[in-house]
Enzyme design. Structure first.
Site, PDB file in Angstrom:
ATOM      1  N   ARG A  19      -0.575  10.161  11.125  1.00 16.80           N
ATOM      2  CA  ARG A  19      -1.378   9.007  11.530  1.00 16.80           C
ATOM      3  C   ARG A  19      -2.562   9.463  12.376  1.00 16.80           C
ATOM      4  NH1 ARG A  19       1.027   3.783  12.336  1.00 16.80           N
ATOM      5  NH2 ARG A  19      -0.636   2.207  12.392  1.00 16.80           N
ATOM      6  N   GLU A  46       0.845  -1.194   0.000  1.00 13.42           N
ATOM      7  CA  GLU A  46       0.000   0.000   0.000  1.00 13.42           C
ATOM      8  C   GLU A  46       0.879   1.242   0.000  1.00 13.42           C
ATOM      9  OE1 GLU A  46      -2.338  -0.473   3.518  1.00 13.42           O
ATOM     10  OE2 GLU A  46      -0.893   0.544   4.806  1.00 13.42           O
ATOM     11  N   PHE A  99      -6.586   2.777   6.231  1.00  8.08           N
ATOM     12  CA  PHE A  99      -5.922   1.568   5.727  1.00  8.08           C
ATOM     13  C   PHE A  99      -6.117   0.345   6.622  1.00  8.08           C
ATOM     14  CE2 PHE A  99      -2.434   4.153   7.699  1.00  8.08           C
ATOM     15  CZ  PHE A  99      -2.178   3.339   8.806  1.00  8.08           C
ATOM     16  N   GLU A 116      -4.358   7.610   7.742  1.00  7.01           N
ATOM     17  CA  GLU A 116      -3.436   8.733   7.600  1.00  7.01           C
ATOM     18  C   GLU A 116      -4.222   9.927   7.067  1.00  7.01           C
ATOM     19  OE1 GLU A 116       1.104   9.284   7.486  1.00  7.01           O
ATOM     20  OE2 GLU A 116      -0.158   7.609   8.102  1.00  7.01           O
ATOM     21  N   ARG A 169       6.264  -2.906  17.059  1.00  8.68           N
ATOM     22  CA  ARG A 169       6.981  -2.662  15.809  1.00  8.68           C
ATOM     23  C   ARG A 169       7.655  -3.979  15.436  1.00  8.68           C
ATOM     24  NH1 ARG A 169       9.008   2.092  13.777  1.00  8.68           N
ATOM     25  NH2 ARG A 169       8.918   3.123  15.824  1.00  8.68           N
ATOM     26  N   LYS A 196       2.641   4.594   1.090  1.00  5.20           N
ATOM     27  CA  LYS A 196       3.061   5.255   2.332  1.00  5.20           C
ATOM     28  C   LYS A 196       2.887   6.752   2.116  1.00  5.20           C
ATOM     29  CE  LYS A 196       6.556   5.387   5.915  1.00  5.20           C
ATOM     30  NZ  LYS A 196       6.079   6.684   6.383  1.00  5.20           N
ATOM     31  N   LYS A 203       8.392  -0.695   6.164  1.00 10.72           N
ATOM     32  CA  LYS A 203       8.331   0.550   5.401  1.00 10.72           C
ATOM     33  C   LYS A 203       9.532   0.618   4.473  1.00 10.72           C
ATOM     34  CE  LYS A 203      10.259   3.139   9.332  1.00 10.72           C
ATOM     35  NZ  LYS A 203      10.040   4.239  10.272  1.00 10.72           N
ATOM     36  N   ARG A 229      -1.272   9.731  16.513  1.00  9.82           N
ATOM     37  CA  ARG A 229      -0.413   8.608  16.895  1.00  9.82           C
ATOM     38  C   ARG A 229       0.037   8.729  18.347  1.00  9.82           C
ATOM     39  NH1 ARG A 229       5.098   6.377  14.035  1.00  9.82           N
ATOM     40  NH2 ARG A 229       6.192   5.892  15.954  1.00  9.82           N
TER      41      ARG A 229
END
Length: 548
Positions: A259, A252, A343, A303, A414, A254, A420, A274
């Site tokens: 966020r 997808e 997303f 986003e 994470r 970026k 990313k 975020r």
């Protein structure tokens, strides 16, 4: 629980260097906390409010110093506090060294010579009242309430009260320690506690549930519309790594935006950054879009991107202008338009989807929204990934994300399920912990900034940043950081960790210059990460991975 008991336990925890023994001490503290369990679980981490609650005490160092000086009597002022701070290095030690209670005779607090004992619940209530104070006279009211606490504090209590007020408990206890302590104290599985913490984002609630209802109660904790959770995060990676690991990659765009987590309760929408700050008011068009588009309660991840009239994305700094705007939002809306790209879907109409595979979550998202969904493509080889990336870059976006189609959503983590991939210069998100005064025309401004990575107990410097900053930006940074200045020694300035810089670099070198063991080669200021708090900054562990 009396606050003196909490402070004594905190002192014992602070003096314990071993992690396992620290967990045992925190577990015992939790087991003995009684009705104050939730508060104690937060206080030991330096928190007054749950992690999902963006309420702030809004007490800066200066106000704290004034209250301390007042409690120490007429022969002590704020300058004395700052001088002592420069000598001993941290506010807790300063507070502990003072002879507090010198102003007990003040009529404003009833007079008398006996100090009323502080309690954990009483301290919490006072700090909550401090946070709620607003309007004319609120600064004086906060100072007086804070003075009352310090005026009743014994030395050890004062040490941890001062630290708590400034959010720096300094006892080496983080979320992981509290997680393990809850599991040990109430004999529940650690993975169950971990999951509950991810979903509730409130260690106090999780601790109380573990004690009262055990593992079954933890399993019943679910997402709540209006209670934000930490965002799932990505790490850097390549298409080859993704395809080797997953076979097929979900790809997808970026976006170069900010966020947001969307919460819709069936009537109205709320937006959270975020950083878990509520950003509903600055983004009315996103709220309107969500309320017009959704028909059932839902929690979405996405986003927000600043765009031109034709939909072309605008620079990241443009969206930050909207996030920071608290007044005259209508004018800001006319100046900078924004769009939502959703997303992910975490919750729909009472059903949590965290454990549902990404591909299915995205299908649910598309069934909820006719527009505003970030497209998700699937690629089986690196050439397909490159084509999708080229399209994203041609459209003016930042790059692409690679995701495991079968991955679940794990708040706050994470991991390797989201990668990313960006073509730009490598950057790190680092915390400003110090500065040096500038020279020449910049002599009256902070000109060089010490940037640090997260460590186990605090922050470790990895470099100094002075390039890439315009004169106009430098003035803004100076104003932004000035309230967080702790101490000055010549040209060196010690700064409270509060602001996160995005820092570009050519290389990470091993170096004895800093305690971290690393130094950035040719560091360059890229921007301020308004969407990140110091706890979101890159860690030494990540730097270890980047250099291995």
């Amino acid at each position: 629980m009396e606050f003196a008991e909490f402070a004594a336990r905190a002192a014992e925890i602070e003096s314990e260097p071993a992690d396992l023994e620290t967990v045992d001490l925190v577990a015992t503290l939790c087991a003995d906390a009684g009705d104050d369990l939730g508060t104690v679980a937060r206080f030991v981490q330096g928190r007054v409010f749950p992690a999902h609650d963006s309420t702030k005490l809004d007490i800066g160092p200066s106000l704290c110093y004034e209250a301390l000086a007042k409690a120490a009597g007429p022969n002590v002022d704020s300058d004395d506090i700052e001088r002592r701070l420069a000598e001993v290095g941290e506010i807790g030690a300063v507070a502990e060294s003072l002879d507090l209670g010198g102003q007990q005779g003040l009529a404003a607090f009833g007079g008398g010579t006996d100090r009323e004992a502080l309690t954990v619940s009483g301290v919490e209530e006072t700090l909550q009242a401090l946070a709620a104070a607003a309007g004319d006279g609120s600064t004086d009211a906060k100072r007086d309430r804070l003075f009352d606490l310090f005026n009743r504090a014994e030395p050890t209590e004062a040490r941890f009260l001062a630290r708590l007020v400034l959010g720096e408990m300094r006892v080496g206890v983080g979320e992981g320690t509290v997680r393990d302590a809850i599991a040990a104290a109430f004999e529940v599985p650690e993975p169950d506690v971990e999951r509950a913490l991810q979903v509730a984002n409130d260690c106090g609630l999780v601790a109380e549930t573990a004690r009262d209802d055990g593992a079954a109660g933890l399993d019943d904790i679910g997402l709540v519309v209006g209670r934000p959770v930490k965002a799932m995060l990505a790490q850097a990676g390549t298409a080859v790594e993704a395809l080797d690991e997953w076979g097929t990659a979900a790809v997808e765009t970026k976006y170069d935006g900010a966020r947001v987590q969307v919460h819709y309760d069936g009537d109205s929408a709320r937006l959270f950054s975020r950083n878990l700050e509520e950003v509903t008011e600055p983004l009315p068009e996103v709220v309107e879009f969500v309320e017009q588009s959704l028909s059932v309660p839902a929690i979405l991840d996405g986003e927000v991107v600043a765009v031109d009239d034709d939909g072309t994305p605008r620079p990241f700094q443009e969206i930050l202008r909207r996030f920071r705007r608290k007044h005259d939002v209508a004018a800001a809306r006319e100046d900078v338009s924004v769009e939502l790209y959703a997303f992910d879907c975490l919750h729909v109409d009472g059903e949590d989807l965290l454990d549902t595979p990404l591909s299915e979550r995205h299908d649910r998202l598309e069934s909820l929204l006719a527009d505003g969904v970030s497209p998700l493509s699937y690629a089986d080889d690196a050439d397909e990934v490159a084509d999708i990336e080229a399209d994203a870059l041609d459209a003016g976006h930042e790059g692409i994300m690679l995701k495991n189609p079968d991955s679940t959503y794990t708040p706050g983590s994470r991991g390797k399920n989201w990668l990313k991939r960006k073509p730009d210069v490598e950057t790190l998100d680092l915390v400003v912990t110090g500065a040096e005064w500038g020279e020449g025309r910049r002599a009256n401004l902070l000109g060089t900034f010490v940037v640090s990575a997260r460590a186990d107990d605090g922050y470790e410097p990895v470099g100094k940043v002075a390039t890439g900053i315009t004169d106009e930006e430098l003035e803004r940074l100076h104003e932004r950081l000035q309230p967080h200045v702790r101490t000055e020694d010549g040209t060196d300035v010690d700064i409270e960790p509060a602001v996160v810089f995005e820092v570009g670099y050519e290389e990470i070198q091993q170096s004895p210059t800093y305690g971290s063991g690393y130094a950035l080669r040719f560091p360059r200021f890229v921007g301020v990460r308004e969407d990140k708090s110091p706890s979101d900054a890159d860690s030494l562990e990540r730097i270890d991975r980047l250099t291995s």
